[in-house]
Design an enzyme around this catalytic site. Structure first.
Site, PDB file in Angstrom:
ATOM      1  N   SER A 177       0.838  -1.203   0.000  1.00 28.32           N
ATOM      2  CA  SER A 177       0.000   0.000   0.000  1.00 28.32           C
ATOM      3  C   SER A 177       0.878   1.260   0.000  1.00 28.32           C
ATOM      4  CB  SER A 177      -0.947  -0.061   1.208  1.00 28.32           C
ATOM      5  OG  SER A 177      -1.983   0.875   1.065  1.00 28.32           O
ATOM      6  N   HIS A 212      -4.299  -1.524  -4.134  1.00 30.56           N
ATOM      7  CA  HIS A 212      -5.689  -1.955  -3.856  1.00 30.56           C
ATOM      8  C   HIS A 212      -6.548  -1.805  -5.119  1.00 30.56           C
ATOM      9  CE1 HIS A 212      -4.246  -1.787   0.210  1.00 30.56           C
ATOM     10  NE2 HIS A 212      -4.250  -0.482   0.272  1.00 30.56           N
TER      11      HIS A 212
END
Lengths: 264, 255
Positions: free
Chosen positions: A131, A165
């Site tokens: 991330s 994501h």
């Protein structure tokens, strides 16, 4: 010259679920390739504000494995002073946790961490993260640090941009495609449990720890933005920790019996 | 256009973060707002927006006496969308302790530094302890990590600042050295003491402990001149002194 390696992961956790175990195994393997039997692995959890949760999960995943895990928590240095540069340059793998990309870069800048990470990379210390901890290595990423998904700068060790994501957050993906269309350098989209591994010069290899998780090349073609999935190598999950213990126990018993002359 | 006094209360240490059960400094800053139910926003980012710290803030600033809120810059998706609007609607902005270096970095990244200047000019009271004190000054002595360091703050107050200014502490020693090396003159506060500025003038020093003091520090050549400032202990009921003039109240000089 040392091989420069970066592992960027679209999203994962440190649980005992199979895809998370596969990611941990990969991290451990990359660290061992540099550091041998007990490599040093350090988490930088500052994108989360150095939460106990993120630090705890990391130790839960690596504490019992053959490695020396540590954390460098910039917000906790008051209670636990550390020599930042010496500690980071003594690692085999530096793992950056998720959270706010904007805050991560701001705090790194305030503590002058960027130059240390860049040096670590040139010395062959593996840089990894998920991330925000994956986007930080690129020139730019799409972060929700301010609530809505927006473009933000990274350290720029890797050319181009990254969006994480990819499958889970359609609004982030949409913001990425729009930003690339508007002139942000193209790059990659990573689903949760997909990763890209750079080893030395050239293109990265795509990896996936969960069936269906993909890595995409994202390019501005002038009149449109193209998104093409990359062929990825599947990372199988190792046996869970409990099973590994059972196997170890079985081997111990077997060698005891052997010594006692019960077998063979 | 109405003119409102700009006020900053810089704690050397104390308040709910450090003095559990002693609300004197927190009561003091709440009282300054003059509001019946003041709006108070906590900025905990020097701690990395630690959950336990935010919980302690809400416990100390409970709903029966104020309207409390906080801004977690590490979890923007949960807080107010418009930071500027939220901050400029407050009566008091309370900055928590931790790493002032990290705090200033994160503030700049979110434009909080500019908003706080605007809030100050609009008469919103700014306060805080430790990192939440150092941040308001032009220069600061940070002892958060390793040997004390010299750094720049937001510069609302054109002085230097040192917190946790206890006798024989390495911070005190370092502060004096920095002053000799050219750091601008300034103010220090012990744990439990708070420097109350109106505009850029120190108007008084208040304390939650009878023995806690504030200090003015100047340099004359290579000599550091430390003046202890008369301090009002907030636990003495009925004592409401008028604004103090620090220069007239020096009681001690140290090398």
């Amino acid at each position: 010259m040392e091989v420069r390696r970066i592992l960027a992961l679209g999203g994962h956790d440190f649980t005992s679920r199979p895809p998370d175990r596969a990611v941990c195994e990969l991290l451990l393997r990359l660290a061992s390739e540099r550091g041998g039997e007990r490599p040093r692995i350090c988490i930088l959890p500052t994108a989360s504000g150095d939460t106990s949760e993120q630090i705890g999960r990391f130790y839960a995943a690596f504490g019992e494995r053959p490695c020396e895990p540590s954390d460098l928590s910039l917000f906790r240095l008051g209670r636990r002073p550390m020599a930042l540069r010496d500690h980071l340059l003594a690692q085999d793998l530096i793992y950056v946790g998720g959270g706010s990309l904007v805050n991560l870069l701001a705090v790194w800048e305030a503590h002058d961490i960027a130059s240390i990470l860049s040096l670590a990379w040139r010395r062959g210390i593996v840089l990894a993260g998920q991330s925000a901890g994956a986007m930080c290595w690129f020139e730019a990423g799409i972060t929700k640090s301010s609530g809505r998904p927006l473009a933000a700068a990274g350290l720029g060790l890797l050319r181009g941009s990254l969006c994480v994501h990819y499958n889970n957050e359609p609004e982030r993906r949409a913001a990425y495609l729009e930003a690339v269309g508007d002139g942000m350098p193209g790059g990659y989209g990573l689903d949760d449990y997909a990763g890209l591994l750079w080893e030395g010069e050239g293109s990265p290899s795509a990896l996936t720890a969960r069936r269906g998780a993909r890595a995409y090349r994202v390019c501005n073609r002038g009149d449109s933005v193209s998104e093409s999935p990359l062929p990825a190598r599947f990372l199988p999950a190792p046996a869970p920790a409990a099973l590994r213990e059972d196997i170890a126990e079985f081997r111990r018993l077997k060698s005891m019996r052997k010594r006692a002359g019960w077998l063979g | 256009m109405k003119t409102v006094p700009r006020q900053i209360v810089a704690f050397g240490g104390g308040g709910f973060s450090m003095e559990s059960g002693n609300p004197l400094l927190d009561d003091y800053v709440l009282g300054l707002t003059g509001a019946e139910r003041p709006r108070v926003c906590f900025l905990p980012s020097a701690s990395g927006d630690a959950d336990h710290y935010i919980v302690r803030f809400y416990r100390a600033f409970s709903a029966h006496r104020c309207e409390a809120s906080h801004i977690s810059l590490f979890r923007r998706e949960q807080g107010p969308d418009d930071l500027r609007r939220h901050l400029l609607a407050q009566d008091l902005i309370y900055v928590g302790g931790g790493s002032v270096v990290s705090l200033l970095g994160v503030w700049r990244a979110h434009g909080i530094d500019e908003i706080l200047r605007e809030a100050w000019q609009a008469g919103i009271i700014l306060c805080g302890l430790s990192a939440g004190s150092l941040c308001w000054f032009a220069e600061a002595v940070s002892g958060f990590h390793g040997a004390p360091k010299r750094l720049q703050g937001l510069g609302l107050l054109p002085f230097s600042n040192c917190v946790h200014y206890e006798p024989k502490s390495s911070r005190r020693e370092s502060y004096h050295r920095f002053l000799r090396e050219g750091m601008r003159a300034g103010y220090a506060a012990e744990d439990g003491a708070a420097l109350h500025f109106t505009g850029t003038e120190l108007s008084r020093v208040v304390a939650s402990r009878p023995e806690a003091r504030g200090y003015r520090l100047d340099v004359a050549g290579q000599r550091v001149v430390e003046m202890r400032i008369a301090t009002t202990f907030l636990g003495d009921r009925g004592v409401v002194p008028t604004a103090a003039v620090p220069e007239a109240l020096s009681t001690a000089v140290a090398a």
